[in-house]
Design a protein around this motif. Structure first.
Motif, PDB file in Angstrom:
ATOM      1  N   LEU A   3      -3.858   0.825  10.582  1.00  0.00           N
ATOM      2  CA  LEU A   3      -3.873  -0.306  11.248  1.00  0.00           C
ATOM      3  C   LEU A   3      -4.814  -0.309  12.555  1.00  0.00           C
ATOM      4  CD1 LEU A   3      -2.679  -3.368  11.685  1.00  0.00           C
ATOM      5  CD2 LEU A   3      -1.230  -2.218  13.381  1.00  0.00           C
ATOM      6  N   PHE A   4      -4.713   0.824  13.268  1.00  0.00           N
ATOM      7  CA  PHE A   4      -5.497   1.005  14.387  1.00  0.00           C
ATOM      8  C   PHE A   4      -7.157   1.296  13.809  1.00  0.00           C
ATOM      9  CE2 PHE A   4      -7.337   2.873  18.158  1.00  0.00           C
ATOM     10  CZ  PHE A   4      -6.767   1.757  19.340  1.00  0.00           C
ATOM     11  N   ALA A   5      -7.266   1.820  12.745  1.00  0.00           N
ATOM     12  CA  ALA A   5      -8.599   1.790  12.262  1.00  0.00           C
ATOM     13  C   ALA A   5      -9.105   0.680  12.089  1.00  0.00           C
ATOM     14  CB  ALA A   5      -8.660   2.810  10.953  1.00  0.00           C
ATOM     15  N   MET A   6      -8.601  -0.449  11.711  1.00  0.00           N
ATOM     16  CA  MET A   6      -8.980  -1.693  11.596  1.00  0.00           C
ATOM     17  C   MET A   6      -9.465  -2.381  12.895  1.00  0.00           C
ATOM     18  SD  MET A   6      -6.989  -3.699   8.428  1.00  0.00           S
ATOM     19  CE  MET A   6      -5.114  -3.253   8.933  1.00  0.00           C
ATOM     20  N   ILE A   7      -8.404  -2.036  13.773  1.00  0.00           N
ATOM     21  CA  ILE A   7      -8.653  -2.204  15.220  1.00  0.00           C
ATOM     22  C   ILE A   7      -9.792  -1.739  15.756  1.00  0.00           C
ATOM     23  CG2 ILE A   7      -7.475  -2.644  17.562  1.00  0.00           C
ATOM     24  CD1 ILE A   7      -4.873  -2.542  16.261  1.00  0.00           C
ATOM     25  N   ASP A   8     -10.202  -0.490  15.408  1.00  0.00           N
ATOM     26  CA  ASP A   8     -11.321   0.282  15.890  1.00  0.00           C
ATOM     27  C   ASP A   8     -12.581  -0.335  15.427  1.00  0.00           C
ATOM     28  OD1 ASP A   8     -12.033   2.877  17.444  1.00  0.00           O
ATOM     29  OD2 ASP A   8     -12.847   3.454  15.536  1.00  0.00           O
ATOM     30  N   ALA A   9     -12.336  -0.750  14.222  1.00  0.00           N
ATOM     31  CA  ALA A   9     -13.729  -1.409  13.395  1.00  0.00           C
ATOM     32  C   ALA A   9     -13.916  -2.544  14.138  1.00  0.00           C
ATOM     33  CB  ALA A   9     -13.491  -1.496  11.983  1.00  0.00           C
ATOM     34  N   ARG A  10     -13.026  -3.605  14.434  1.00  0.00           N
ATOM     35  CA  ARG A  10     -13.243  -4.663  15.091  1.00  0.00           C
ATOM     36  C   ARG A  10     -13.924  -4.463  16.483  1.00  0.00           C
ATOM     37  NH1 ARG A  10     -12.059  -9.281  12.520  1.00  0.00           N
ATOM     38  NH2 ARG A  10     -11.974 -10.241  14.787  1.00  0.00           N
ATOM     39  N   ILE A  11     -13.474  -3.389  17.142  1.00  0.00           N
ATOM     40  CA  ILE A  11     -13.649  -2.964  18.560  1.00  0.00           C
ATOM     41  C   ILE A  11     -15.333  -2.731  18.475  1.00  0.00           C
ATOM     42  CG2 ILE A  11     -13.835  -1.437  20.582  1.00  0.00           C
ATOM     43  CD1 ILE A  11     -10.920  -1.320  19.984  1.00  0.00           C
ATOM     44  N   GLY A  12     -15.615  -2.013  17.572  1.00  0.00           N
ATOM     45  CA  GLY A  12     -17.160  -1.749  17.529  1.00  0.00           C
ATOM     46  C   GLY A  12     -18.110  -2.984  16.903  1.00  0.00           C
ATOM     47  N   ALA A  13     -17.434  -4.084  16.080  1.00  0.00           N
ATOM     48  CA  ALA A  13     -18.006  -5.152  15.920  1.00  0.00           C
ATOM     49  C   ALA A  13     -18.436  -5.968  17.302  1.00  0.00           C
ATOM     50  CB  ALA A  13     -17.422  -5.937  14.800  1.00  0.00           C
ATOM     51  N   TYR A  14     -17.370  -6.103  18.111  1.00  0.00           N
ATOM     52  CA  TYR A  14     -17.443  -6.404  19.240  1.00  0.00           C
ATOM     53  C   TYR A  14     -18.544  -6.128  20.083  1.00  0.00           C
ATOM     54  CZ  TYR A  14     -15.460  -9.440  23.408  1.00  0.00           C
ATOM     55  OH  TYR A  14     -15.405  -9.867  24.396  1.00  0.00           O
ATOM     56  N   VAL A  15     -18.612  -4.840  20.368  1.00  0.00           N
ATOM     57  CA  VAL A  15     -19.452  -4.205  21.305  1.00  0.00           C
ATOM     58  C   VAL A  15     -20.752  -4.462  20.464  1.00  0.00           C
ATOM     59  CG1 VAL A  15     -20.352  -2.013  22.017  1.00  0.00           C
ATOM     60  CG2 VAL A  15     -18.037  -2.424  22.178  1.00  0.00           C
ATOM     61  N   ARG A  16     -21.154  -4.498  19.384  1.00  0.00           N
ATOM     62  CA  ARG A  16     -22.326  -4.606  18.710  1.00  0.00           C
ATOM     63  C   ARG A  16     -22.917  -6.000  18.707  1.00  0.00           C
ATOM     64  NH1 ARG A  16     -20.626  -3.030  14.072  1.00  0.00           N
ATOM     65  NH2 ARG A  16     -20.621  -5.143  13.012  1.00  0.00           N
ATOM     66  N   THR A  17     -21.874  -7.106  18.704  1.00  0.00           N
ATOM     67  CA  THR A  17     -22.213  -8.447  19.311  1.00  0.00           C
ATOM     68  C   THR A  17     -22.611  -8.588  20.553  1.00  0.00           C
ATOM     69  OG1 THR A  17     -21.052  -9.267  17.134  1.00  0.00           O
ATOM     70  CG2 THR A  17     -21.539 -10.921  18.565  1.00  0.00           C
ATOM     71  N   LEU A  18     -21.597  -8.210  21.375  1.00  0.00           N
ATOM     72  CA  LEU A  18     -21.857  -8.256  22.749  1.00  0.00           C
ATOM     73  C   LEU A  18     -23.362  -7.710  23.282  1.00  0.00           C
ATOM     74  CD1 LEU A  18     -20.338  -9.390  25.781  1.00  0.00           C
ATOM     75  CD2 LEU A  18     -19.686  -6.767  25.582  1.00  0.00           C
ATOM     76  N   LEU A  19     -23.799  -6.545  22.944  1.00  0.00           N
ATOM     77  CA  LEU A  19     -24.586  -5.855  23.587  1.00  0.00           C
ATOM     78  C   LEU A  19     -26.038  -6.136  22.644  1.00  0.00           C
ATOM     79  CD1 LEU A  19     -23.072  -2.880  24.951  1.00  0.00           C
ATOM     80  CD2 LEU A  19     -23.302  -5.003  26.013  1.00  0.00           C
ATOM     81  N   ASN A  20     -25.785  -6.850  21.759  1.00  0.00           N
ATOM     82  CA  ASN A  20     -26.853  -6.904  20.463  1.00  0.00           C
ATOM     83  C   ASN A  20     -27.534  -5.454  20.313  1.00  0.00           C
ATOM     84  OD1 ASN A  20     -28.585  -8.313  18.919  1.00  0.00           O
ATOM     85  ND2 ASN A  20     -30.218  -8.743  20.640  1.00  0.00           N
ATOM     86  N   CYS A  21     -26.652  -4.544  19.628  1.00  0.00           N
ATOM     87  CA  CYS A  21     -27.132  -3.378  19.373  1.00  0.00           C
ATOM     88  C   CYS A  21     -26.760  -2.901  18.021  1.00  0.00           C
ATOM     89  CB  CYS A  21     -26.922  -2.201  20.225  1.00  0.00           C
ATOM     90  SG  CYS A  21     -24.797  -2.180  20.415  1.00  0.00           S
ATOM     91  N   ASP A  22     -27.469  -1.834  17.486  1.00  0.00           N
ATOM     92  CA  ASP A  22     -27.038  -1.484  15.991  1.00  0.00           C
ATOM     93  C   ASP A  22     -25.616  -0.739  16.021  1.00  0.00           C
ATOM     94  OD1 ASP A  22     -27.445   1.069  16.832  1.00  0.00           O
ATOM     95  OD2 ASP A  22     -29.409   1.153  15.789  1.00  0.00           O
ATOM     96  N   ALA A  23     -25.040  -0.650  14.706  1.00  0.00           N
ATOM     97  CA  ALA A  23     -23.897   0.087  14.703  1.00  0.00           C
ATOM     98  C   ALA A  23     -23.621   1.405  15.306  1.00  0.00           C
ATOM     99  CB  ALA A  23     -23.347   0.021  13.168  1.00  0.00           C
ATOM    100  N   ALA A  24     -24.514   2.003  15.240  1.00  0.00           N
ATOM    101  CA  ALA A  24     -24.779   3.452  15.720  1.00  0.00           C
ATOM    102  C   ALA A  24     -24.400   3.537  17.348  1.00  0.00           C
ATOM    103  CB  ALA A  24     -25.723   4.398  15.419  1.00  0.00           C
ATOM    104  N   GLU A  25     -25.296   2.744  17.889  1.00  0.00           N
ATOM    105  CA  GLU A  25     -25.209   2.456  19.456  1.00  0.00           C
ATOM    106  C   GLU A  25     -24.038   2.117  19.830  1.00  0.00           C
ATOM    107  OE1 GLU A  25     -26.909   2.527  23.352  1.00  0.00           O
ATOM    108  OE2 GLU A  25     -26.971   3.811  21.671  1.00  0.00           O
ATOM    109  N   ALA A  26     -23.547   0.959  19.009  1.00  0.00           N
ATOM    110  CA  ALA A  26     -22.017   0.306  19.291  1.00  0.00           C
ATOM    111  C   ALA A  26     -21.068   1.416  19.297  1.00  0.00           C
ATOM    112  CB  ALA A  26     -21.797  -0.945  18.582  1.00  0.00           C
ATOM    113  N   HIS A  27     -20.931   2.246  18.558  1.00  0.00           N
ATOM    114  CA  HIS A  27     -19.985   3.257  18.288  1.00  0.00           C
ATOM    115  C   HIS A  27     -20.058   4.375  19.719  1.00  0.00           C
ATOM    116  CE1 HIS A  27     -17.291   5.871  16.209  1.00  0.00           C
ATOM    117  NE2 HIS A  27     -18.235   6.864  16.755  1.00  0.00           N
ATOM    118  N   ARG A  28     -21.115   4.586  19.989  1.00  0.00           N
ATOM    119  CA  ARG A  28     -21.637   5.682  20.868  1.00  0.00           C
ATOM    120  C   ARG A  28     -21.037   4.963  22.424  1.00  0.00           C
ATOM    121  NH1 ARG A  28     -24.630   6.270  25.129  1.00  0.00           N
ATOM    122  NH2 ARG A  28     -25.533   4.485  24.972  1.00  0.00           N
ATOM    123  N   ILE A  29     -21.287   3.703  22.579  1.00  0.00           N
ATOM    124  CA  ILE A  29     -20.739   2.981  23.744  1.00  0.00           C
ATOM    125  C   ILE A  29     -19.256   2.813  23.694  1.00  0.00           C
ATOM    126  CG2 ILE A  29     -20.879   0.704  24.954  1.00  0.00           C
ATOM    127  CD1 ILE A  29     -23.918   0.613  23.958  1.00  0.00           C
TER     128      ILE A  29
END
Length: 220
Positions: free
Chosen positions: A26-52
């Protein structure tokens, strides 16, 4: 009851990957949605979103705290987005339900998530009526675990004496402030993401299965 735990009056539990197993993902799904949120918010790619995302998680306690500090993110909007996950992966754990019901004293949930999400999880686990209260990220004024103020706030809110309290967590670092104020600390070593090269001298008990451990101490 295990003799050295006879003084415990307050049983405090983390939620995610503590009251249900990491294998539920379950938390893995949440973690993925967090990454997607960061990616959209900061308009960056998946790798950069994960780093942030992970940088904020380790520096601020949660990604949300980092996003609030650095980007003035609305916590309600963020939490509604990241917690919109399929909870059908969660199932009742009858031995855990039984063990929690038998514990003497007060039982509370202390989570860096929010109460609406926590309530849904507890309902799915068959634990909706088990806990006196959910102390969530809103109650910490968005200074979540492991910020020491979150632990003091929990104790003040419910009149808890730390030396009579036991705290169970899957994130080892979140146990250090609990130990510092006198709580007994229990780490569930179950494969959750941890802070690298961490001192763990503040952990009193290391377990792998919460239900089994509770049954063991209740039957001692």
């Amino acid at each position: 009851m295990l003799s050295e735990l006879g003084h415990i009056r307050n049983w405090i539990f983390d939620l995610d990957n503590t009251l249900y197993p990491v294998s539920a993902n379950l938390f893995a799904m949440i973690d993925a949605r967090i990454g997607a949120y960061v990616r959209t918010l900061l308009n960056c790619d998946a790798a950069e979103a994960h780093r942030i995302q992970k940088g904020y998680f380790h520096a601020h306690g949660t990604t949300l705290s980092g996003l609030m500090a650095e980007h003035a993110v609305d916590p309600h909007h963020y939490l509604a987005h990241v917690h919109d996950v399929d909870m059908s992966v969660l199932t009742r754990n009858e031995p855990l339900i039984e063990a929690l019901a038998r514990l003497p004293g007060r039982k509370l949930v202390f989570t860096n998530g929010d109460a609406p999400y926590a309530s849904k999880v507890l309902d799915r686990l068959g634990l909706a009526e088990t806990f006196e209260a959910i102390h969530d990220v809103h109650a910490t004024a968005y200074r979540p675990k492991p910020d020491p103020s979150a632990y003091r706030g929990l104790c003040d809110a419910y009149g808890l004496e730390p030396t009579e309290s036991l705290f169970v967590e899957d994130m080892a670092r979140n146990l250090k402030p609990a130990k510092a104020i006198g709580m007994t600390t229990v780490w569930i070593d179950n494969g959750s993401e941890q802070t690298p090269d961490e001192d763990r001298s503040f952990i009193d008990y290391t377990i792998s299965d919460l239900g089994r451990w509770l049954h063991e101490i209740l039957e001692d």
